[in-house]
Design a protein around this motif. Structure first.
Motif, PDB file in Angstrom:
ATOM      1  N   ASP A  94       0.864  -1.184   0.000  1.00  0.00           N
ATOM      2  CA  ASP A  94       0.000   0.000   0.000  1.00  0.00           C
ATOM      3  C   ASP A  94       0.901   1.236   0.000  1.00  0.00           C
ATOM      4  OD1 ASP A  94      -1.777   2.060   0.451  1.00  0.00           O
ATOM      5  OD2 ASP A  94      -2.909   1.011   2.011  1.00  0.00           O
ATOM      6  N   THR A  95       1.289   1.671  -1.178  1.00  0.00           N
ATOM      7  CA  THR A  95       2.264   2.757  -1.296  1.00  0.00           C
ATOM      8  C   THR A  95       1.745   4.059  -0.706  1.00  0.00           C
ATOM      9  OG1 THR A  95       3.205   1.725  -3.273  1.00  0.00           O
ATOM     10  CG2 THR A  95       3.670   4.054  -2.936  1.00  0.00           C
ATOM     11  N   ALA A  96       0.463   4.364  -0.865  1.00  0.00           N
ATOM     12  CA  ALA A  96      -0.083   5.612  -0.331  1.00  0.00           C
ATOM     13  C   ALA A  96       0.013   5.638   1.191  1.00  0.00           C
ATOM     14  CB  ALA A  96      -1.534   5.781  -0.788  1.00  0.00           C
ATOM     15  N   SER A  97      -0.339   4.519   1.834  1.00  0.00           N
ATOM     16  CA  SER A  97      -0.256   4.456   3.292  1.00  0.00           C
ATOM     17  C   SER A  97       1.188   4.550   3.766  1.00  0.00           C
ATOM     18  CB  SER A  97      -0.894   3.156   3.806  1.00  0.00           C
ATOM     19  OG  SER A  97      -2.283   3.160   3.568  1.00  0.00           O
ATOM     20  N   LEU A  98       2.101   3.915   3.036  1.00  0.00           N
ATOM     21  CA  LEU A  98       3.509   3.990   3.403  1.00  0.00           C
ATOM     22  C   LEU A  98       4.017   5.421   3.305  1.00  0.00           C
ATOM     23  CD1 LEU A  98       6.257   2.829   4.119  1.00  0.00           C
ATOM     24  CD2 LEU A  98       6.566   2.213   1.708  1.00  0.00           C
ATOM     25  N   ARG A  99       3.650   6.131   2.264  1.00  0.00           N
ATOM     26  CA  ARG A  99       4.089   7.525   2.135  1.00  0.00           C
ATOM     27  C   ARG A  99       3.595   8.359   3.312  1.00  0.00           C
ATOM     28  NH1 ARG A  99       2.367   9.791  -3.540  1.00  0.00           N
ATOM     29  NH2 ARG A  99       3.346  11.648  -2.624  1.00  0.00           N
ATOM     30  N   ASN A 100       2.360   8.158   3.717  1.00  0.00           N
ATOM     31  CA  ASN A 100       1.822   8.896   4.869  1.00  0.00           C
ATOM     32  C   ASN A 100       2.582   8.551   6.138  1.00  0.00           C
ATOM     33  OD1 ASN A 100      -0.145  10.205   3.345  1.00  0.00           O
ATOM     34  ND2 ASN A 100      -1.672   8.606   3.700  1.00  0.00           N
ATOM     35  N   TRP A 101       2.886   7.262   6.315  1.00  0.00           N
ATOM     36  CA  TRP A 101       3.595   6.839   7.527  1.00  0.00           C
ATOM     37  C   TRP A 101       5.000   7.431   7.576  1.00  0.00           C
ATOM     38  CZ3 TRP A 101       8.023   4.203   8.824  1.00  0.00           C
ATOM     39  CH2 TRP A 101       8.118   3.784  10.170  1.00  0.00           C
ATOM     40  N   LEU A 102       5.669   7.481   6.446  1.00  0.00           N
ATOM     41  CA  LEU A 102       7.035   8.014   6.416  1.00  0.00           C
ATOM     42  C   LEU A 102       7.088   9.486   6.787  1.00  0.00           C
ATOM     43  CD1 LEU A 102       8.352   6.243   3.197  1.00  0.00           C
ATOM     44  CD2 LEU A 102       9.181   5.876   5.530  1.00  0.00           C
ATOM     45  N   ASP A 103       5.986  10.187   6.623  1.00  0.00           N
ATOM     46  CA  ASP A 103       5.921  11.600   7.010  1.00  0.00           C
ATOM     47  C   ASP A 103       5.350  11.786   8.407  1.00  0.00           C
ATOM     48  OD1 ASP A 103       6.964  12.538   4.604  1.00  0.00           O
ATOM     49  OD2 ASP A 103       4.992  12.592   3.635  1.00  0.00           O
ATOM     50  N   GLY A 104       5.027  10.680   9.079  1.00  0.00           N
ATOM     51  CA  GLY A 104       4.297  10.756  10.333  1.00  0.00           C
ATOM     52  C   GLY A 104       5.151  10.740  11.584  1.00  0.00           C
ATOM     53  N   GLY A 105       4.439  10.639  12.716  1.00  0.00           N
ATOM     54  CA  GLY A 105       5.077  10.809  14.013  1.00  0.00           C
ATOM     55  C   GLY A 105       5.874   9.627  14.512  1.00  0.00           C
ATOM     56  N   GLN A 106       5.450   8.388  14.221  1.00  0.00           N
ATOM     57  CA  GLN A 106       6.169   7.242  14.777  1.00  0.00           C
ATOM     58  C   GLN A 106       7.607   7.193  14.283  1.00  0.00           C
ATOM     59  OE1 GLN A 106       4.530   3.318  14.060  1.00  0.00           O
ATOM     60  NE2 GLN A 106       5.848   2.368  15.586  1.00  0.00           N
ATOM     61  N   LEU A 107       7.814   7.431  12.998  1.00  0.00           N
ATOM     62  CA  LEU A 107       9.176   7.434  12.472  1.00  0.00           C
ATOM     63  C   LEU A 107       9.973   8.584  13.076  1.00  0.00           C
ATOM     64  CD1 LEU A 107      11.366   6.352  10.618  1.00  0.00           C
ATOM     65  CD2 LEU A 107      10.407   7.757   8.769  1.00  0.00           C
ATOM     66  N   GLY A 108       9.368   9.748  13.159  1.00  0.00           N
ATOM     67  CA  GLY A 108      10.057  10.895  13.737  1.00  0.00           C
ATOM     68  C   GLY A 108      10.449  10.663  15.176  1.00  0.00           C
ATOM     69  N   ASP A 109       9.566  10.044  15.955  1.00  0.00           N
ATOM     70  CA  ASP A 109       9.875   9.749  17.357  1.00  0.00           C
ATOM     71  C   ASP A 109      11.033   8.775  17.464  1.00  0.00           C
ATOM     72  OD1 ASP A 109       7.821  11.415  18.100  1.00  0.00           O
ATOM     73  OD2 ASP A 109       6.391   9.793  18.520  1.00  0.00           O
ATOM     74  N   PHE A 110      11.051   7.774  16.591  1.00  0.00           N
ATOM     75  CA  PHE A 110      12.138   6.797  16.626  1.00  0.00           C
ATOM     76  C   PHE A 110      13.462   7.462  16.268  1.00  0.00           C
ATOM     77  CE2 PHE A 110      14.811   3.510  14.638  1.00  0.00           C
ATOM     78  CZ  PHE A 110      14.854   2.577  15.674  1.00  0.00           C
ATOM     79  N   LEU A 111      13.462   8.270  15.235  1.00  0.00           N
ATOM     80  CA  LEU A 111      14.693   8.935  14.813  1.00  0.00           C
ATOM     81  C   LEU A 111      15.185   9.921  15.863  1.00  0.00           C
ATOM     82  CD1 LEU A 111      13.915   9.615  11.041  1.00  0.00           C
ATOM     83  CD2 LEU A 111      15.296   7.776  12.019  1.00  0.00           C
ATOM     84  N   ALA A 112      14.270  10.520  16.604  1.00  0.00           N
ATOM     85  CA  ALA A 112      14.659  11.500  17.620  1.00  0.00           C
ATOM     86  C   ALA A 112      15.325  10.849  18.820  1.00  0.00           C
ATOM     87  CB  ALA A 112      13.431  12.292  18.072  1.00  0.00           C
ATOM     88  N   GLY A 113      15.175   9.533  18.945  1.00  0.00           N
ATOM     89  CA  GLY A 113      15.703   8.846  20.123  1.00  0.00           C
ATOM     90  C   GLY A 113      17.207   8.684  20.118  1.00  0.00           C
ATOM     91  N   ASP A 114      17.864   8.892  18.981  1.00  0.00           N
ATOM     92  CA  ASP A 114      19.302   8.652  18.887  1.00  0.00           C
ATOM     93  C   ASP A 114      19.820   9.362  17.636  1.00  0.00           C
ATOM     94  OD1 ASP A 114      21.881   7.668  18.531  1.00  0.00           O
ATOM     95  OD2 ASP A 114      21.374   5.631  19.126  1.00  0.00           O
TER      96      ASP A 114
END
Length: 242
Positions: free
Chosen positions: A55-75
């Motif tokens: 589901d490419t559309a859902s993946l694009r939305n997720w990549l711009d979303g908060g869960q990825l940002g929170d993970f990247l902010a951890g380190d």
């Protein structure tokens, strides 16, 4: 250091995630289903996201979303991306390939790794190491595997071109891990020889004990990913690294 592993719920992806976690590296696992065993063993180190990479559309939305940002902010240290998730797609001659299966295979095998790679190169300021799980099918023609082979060849050339960009903080390699005893091999052995004429070759590999274990392949792949040699060649075969 932390890592993102797609397809961490089984097979080589599960083994790679387990190897990273055992080395005390935080992992964000991406799959349609979670990995209950790893979640129980490493509750403080493993995060999971339930995504359908077809589901490419859902993946694009997720990549711009908060869960990825929170993970990247951890380190802010080095980030590892292991683009492991993949499907065989339709195993058949061209005229017998289903359009829906072709679209899903290309979304999972090509679009998702490229989207993850671009998003992380954009969002992570530190060192980024990208490992595309490739295949010998990217480099050698197999009858009935035109979709799978083409998708893996796309990852190989993506790695070559990204390496040619010459970004100082980015290393990338499309790595063929060899023939591994996973569910994909089970699917191959159960296929119709009319669709995949080389089926007997893969049946023999299993019967003769010549398949690598996911754990052994994962250990070697992670060793290479963490080494200073990683990225020195954009396309490689795990069996030839020595």
């Amino acid at each position: 250091m932390q890592a993102i592993v797609t397809g961490h719920s089984r097979g080589l992806g599960a083994a790679i995630a387990a190897e990273l976690l055992a080395r005390d590296i935080r992992v964000l696992g991406i799959a349609r289903q979670g990995n209950a065993a790893l979640a129980a063993a490493y509750p403080a180190l493993l995060q999971e996201a339930g995504l359908d990479l077809a589901d490419t559309a859902s993946l694009r939305n997720w990549l711009d979303g908060g869960q990825l940002g929170d993970f990247l902010a951890g380190d802010g240290g080095p980030l590892l991306l292991i683009n492991n998730a993949g499907v065989l797609g339709p195993m058949a001659a061209l005229e017998a390939q289903d359009a829906g299966e072709i679209a899903a295979a290309m979304a999972i095998n090509v679009s998702a790794p490229l989207l993850f790679s671009a998003a992380l190169a954009r969002r992570h300021a530190g060192e980024l190491r990208i490992l595309h799980v490739s295949s010998g099918a990217a480099r050698h023609p197999y009858p009935g595997w035109s979709i799978y082979g083409a998708s893996k060849a796309a990852l190989d050339h993506h790695a070559r071109c990204v390496a040619a960009d010459g970004r100082a903080k980015l290393r990338i390699c499309a790595l063929a891990p060899g023939v591994i005893d996973t569910d994909m091999q089970t699917t191959i052995r159960a296929s119709d020889a009319a669709d995949f004429p080389l089926k007997d070759k893969f049946v023999a590999l299993k019967a003769e004990g010549r398949l690598s274990t996911p754990q052994g392949a994962a250990r070697a792949a992670v060793d290479y990913l963490l080494s200073e040699k990683f990225g020195s060649q954009p396309v490689a075969d795990l069996r030839e690294l020595g």
